[in-house]
Design a protein around this motif. Structure first.
Motif, PDB file in Angstrom:
ATOM      1  N   PHE A 287       7.252  11.324  -6.581  1.00  0.00           N
ATOM      2  CA  PHE A 287       6.100  12.123  -6.134  1.00  0.00           C
ATOM      3  C   PHE A 287       4.913  11.859  -7.047  1.00  0.00           C
ATOM      4  N   GLN A 288       3.731  12.150  -6.479  1.00  0.00           N
ATOM      5  CA  GLN A 288       2.495  12.016  -7.252  1.00  0.00           C
ATOM      6  C   GLN A 288       2.027  13.414  -7.635  1.00  0.00           C
ATOM      7  N   VAL A 289       1.980  13.672  -8.937  1.00  0.00           N
ATOM      8  CA  VAL A 289       1.606  15.006  -9.424  1.00  0.00           C
ATOM      9  C   VAL A 289       0.088  15.150  -9.309  1.00  0.00           C
ATOM     10  N   THR A 290      -0.367  16.197  -8.613  1.00  0.00           N
ATOM     11  CA  THR A 290      -1.819  16.403  -8.481  1.00  0.00           C
ATOM     12  C   THR A 290      -2.320  17.549  -9.353  1.00  0.00           C
ATOM     13  N   HIS A 291      -1.516  18.618  -9.514  1.00  0.00           N
ATOM     14  CA  HIS A 291      -1.973  19.781 -10.279  1.00  0.00           C
ATOM     15  C   HIS A 291      -0.824  20.338 -11.129  1.00  0.00           C
ATOM     16  N   VAL A 292      -1.160  20.802 -12.323  1.00  0.00           N
ATOM     17  CA  VAL A 292      -0.230  21.597 -13.128  1.00  0.00           C
ATOM     18  C   VAL A 292      -0.951  22.900 -13.446  1.00  0.00           C
ATOM     19  N   ASN A 293      -0.324  24.034 -13.118  1.00  0.00           N
ATOM     20  CA  ASN A 293      -0.948  25.368 -13.255  1.00  0.00           C
ATOM     21  C   ASN A 293      -2.303  25.419 -12.555  1.00  0.00           C
ATOM     22  N   GLY A 294      -2.407  24.726 -11.426  1.00  0.00           N
ATOM     23  CA  GLY A 294      -3.640  24.766 -10.642  1.00  0.00           C
ATOM     24  C   GLY A 294      -4.743  23.859 -11.153  1.00  0.00           C
ATOM     25  N   VAL A 295      -4.513  23.232 -12.313  1.00  0.00           N
ATOM     26  CA  VAL A 295      -5.540  22.364 -12.902  1.00  0.00           C
ATOM     27  C   VAL A 295      -5.273  20.928 -12.455  1.00  0.00           C
ATOM     28  N   PRO A 296      -6.265  20.249 -11.868  1.00  0.00           N
ATOM     29  CA  PRO A 296      -6.026  18.880 -11.411  1.00  0.00           C
ATOM     30  C   PRO A 296      -5.618  17.973 -12.581  1.00  0.00           C
ATOM     31  N   ASP A 297      -4.619  17.117 -12.333  1.00  0.00           N
ATOM     32  CA  ASP A 297      -4.219  16.129 -13.336  1.00  0.00           C
ATOM     33  C   ASP A 297      -5.091  14.895 -13.153  1.00  0.00           C
ATOM     34  N   ALA A 298      -5.791  14.498 -14.213  1.00  0.00           N
ATOM     35  CA  ALA A 298      -6.752  13.394 -14.117  1.00  0.00           C
ATOM     36  C   ALA A 298      -6.068  12.097 -13.694  1.00  0.00           C
ATOM     37  N   HIS A 299      -4.846  11.866 -14.184  1.00  0.00           N
ATOM     38  CA  HIS A 299      -4.164  10.595 -13.902  1.00  0.00           C
ATOM     39  C   HIS A 299      -3.416  10.596 -12.580  1.00  0.00           C
ATOM     40  N   LYS A 300      -3.060  11.777 -12.075  1.00  0.00           N
ATOM     41  CA  LYS A 300      -2.211  11.886 -10.890  1.00  0.00           C
ATOM     42  C   LYS A 300      -1.019  10.922 -10.975  1.00  0.00           C
TER      43      LYS A 300
END
Ligand SMILES: [Cu+2]
Length: 511
Positions: free
Chosen positions: A449-462
């Motif tokens: 999977f491609q991680v987009t958010h952790v705790n609602g904060v967008p992950d810059a690298h995805k």
């Protein structure tokens, strides 16, 4: 009937009815397709240097070998222990493959029978001598004799795994370990695990190619009462005393030359504790996570891995001297965990005469963009065909020693229930909501999977991953494509005592 006896044949026939292929007693040159490096070996050719685990490598598109699980007598710092290991090796041998290869593992369960009163109970640890094999992170079929975690391989049984790795499989670090619900935590907490490397991508970067490579497997075997684990109780407490080992050794020595850059492939094969770690006095660059390259080499002070994660690091030796690969004391949710010294790192002079001639000497950190596993393209909004929410929780139950059962969407695992039904070609966005005061490393089989958010904060690298720590009382959002393979597989917590007590769901992908 070759090297198997009648009893094993009947057992194999039972496995066949579950969709498998019978192990036909391969022998002699039947294994010539695996190049076996039996002995473990020091990458720097030094006597005291920590060896890499032994390796099996594919030849001409095939890695065909035997693997067995048995009781292995090991001397742990706390005393002698009988561990459940692969091929009497702690960790198991590294499997090194290329995209397009076929992995044929003639697997044998050489453990003694389970006690006769040991019943198969769902979500209660049981039958610690029954096992199977999971190829963690592999994008392969979950059916039949491939990455099928529903198989139950009983003591005395043989099973022939045939795992076809697609031509476009992402390169990187993967691993294998048993995955039979009820005995996963006991067996992995015993050290039954090994690295599996798919060649390519980062391996082709010139600076990485010229670097000495280390395979480092972190494990924390727990011996149990009387030396053998026959109950979940010794592994259940998160802070249970654990001897952290690297490639089966307690506080081993690792050598690096002044100015040298080494490529370290690290696997966290522990069953429960997270592992933030530091290597103060040397430079650490993270270049890959769960097999997939980062956009570029990133200088780090501290690396975070959850049980199940892998990282690719470039380590640069600076001033000669002794240093420590160390996990600092930290809190995992509410639980305070102590500092752990994992290994002693010795930086030796660049021209140290004890290093044999011909050992590679990497010196550079790659600048600019790293190559990508091109099959894993970012998932755009318009591709998404559905959304789901998964709530991670726990429930009080009576009659079990710890009175707790872990749940996803309010229910503990039920092998008969399909929790998620979807189709090959679907693209979904899932949000995992952790309602517990502990982080849970969630792993899904077959499709990364491609991680987009952790705790609602967008992950810059995805980043593309297959195991992600969902923070205590926090959330993770990821996107995933169900490509190539139909079949049934699982998503679960990789704190394995949580998995064995219910934190797992079935995902059924239809053709
Ligand atoms: Cu968990």
């Amino acid at each position: 009937m070759g090297i198997i006896d009648r009893r094993a044949f009947l057992a194999g026939a039972a496995a066949l009815s579950a969709g498998g292929v019978l192990f036909k007693g391969i022998s002699g040159d039947g294994f010539s397709h695996a190049l076996e490096r039996k002995a473990s070996f020091s990458p720097l050719g030094l006597l005291n240097d920590l060896p890499n685990p032994p390796e099996f490598r594919s030849v001409d598109g095939q890695l065909r070998t035997k693997m067995y699980m048995s009781f292995n007598q090991v001397q742990l710092p706390s005393g002698p222990a009988l561990l459940r290991n692969f091929n009497n090796s702690l960790p198991g041998p590294t499997l090194r493959l290329s995209p397009g290869d076929t992995l044929e593992l003639a697997f044998e369960n050489r453990m003694p029978p389970n006690p006769t009163d040991d019943k198969t109970l769902v979500n209660v640890p049981n039958r610690f001598n029954t096992t199977n094999m999971h190829y963690h992170g592999f994008h392969v079929s979950p059916k039949g004799n491939s990455d099928n975690v529903y198989l139950q391989i009983e003591p005395g049984q043989h099973f022939n795994y045939v795992v076809k790795i697609p031509e476009d499989h992402p390169a990187g670090n993967y691993w294998y370990h048993p995955h039979r619900h009820g005995s996963v935590s006991a067996q992995v907490a015993s050290g039954a695990a090994g690295m599996a490397i798919i060649n390519g991508t980062l391996d082709d970067v010139p600076e990485i190619k010229e670097a000495v490579e280390r395979v480092l497997v972190i494990q924390a075997p727990i011996p149990g009462i009387d030396g053998i684990l026959n109950s979940e109780e010794p592994i259940w407490p998160l802070d249970a005393e654990r001897d952290f080992l690297v490639n089966g050794q307690y506080k081993p020595r690792i050598y690096i030359r002044e100015g040298e850059v080494q490529h370290w492939r690290i696997l966290h094969a522990g069953d429960a504790q997270f592992f933030p770690f530091r290597l103060d006095g040397l430079e650490i660059y993270e270049i890959g996570r769960d097999g997939n390259p980062l956009p570029q080499a990133e200088r780090m002070d501290e690396i975070h891995v959850a049980p199940g994660n892998r990282v690719n690091l470039l380590i640069k030796g600076k001033k000669p001297g002794a240093y420590t690969l160390r996990r600092p004391a930290f809190n995992q949710g509410k639980q305070a965990l102590p500092a752990v010294d994992l290994a002693e790192i010795f930086v030796i002079p660049a021209n140290d005469p004890s290093v044999p001639e011909g050992i590679p000497f990497g010196r550079a950190i790659p600048q600019g963009k790293l190559p990508t596993n091109s099959i894993l393209k970012p998932i755009a909004d318009k591709e998404i065909t559905g959304h789901r929410k998964m709530v991670l929780g726990f429930a009080e139950v009576k009659g079990f020693f710890h009175d707790t059962e872990f749940t996803i969407n309010g229910q503990p695992f039920d092998p008969k229930r399909d929790d998620v039904t979807s189709k090959v070609g679907a693209v979904e966005e899932w949000t995992l909501i952790n309602t517990t005061p502990f982080p849970h490393p969630i792993h899904i089989h077959v499709n990364p999977f491609q991680v987009t958010h952790v705790n609602g904060v967008p992950d810059a690298h995805k980043p593309w991953m297959d195991t992600i720590g969902v923070p205590a009382a926090g959330t993770v959002t990821f996107r995933t494509r169900f490509t190539d393979f139909d079949g049934r597989y699982v998503m679960h917590c990789h704190i394995l005592p949580h998995e064995d007590t219910g934190m797992m769901i079935n995902v059924n992908i239809q053709a």
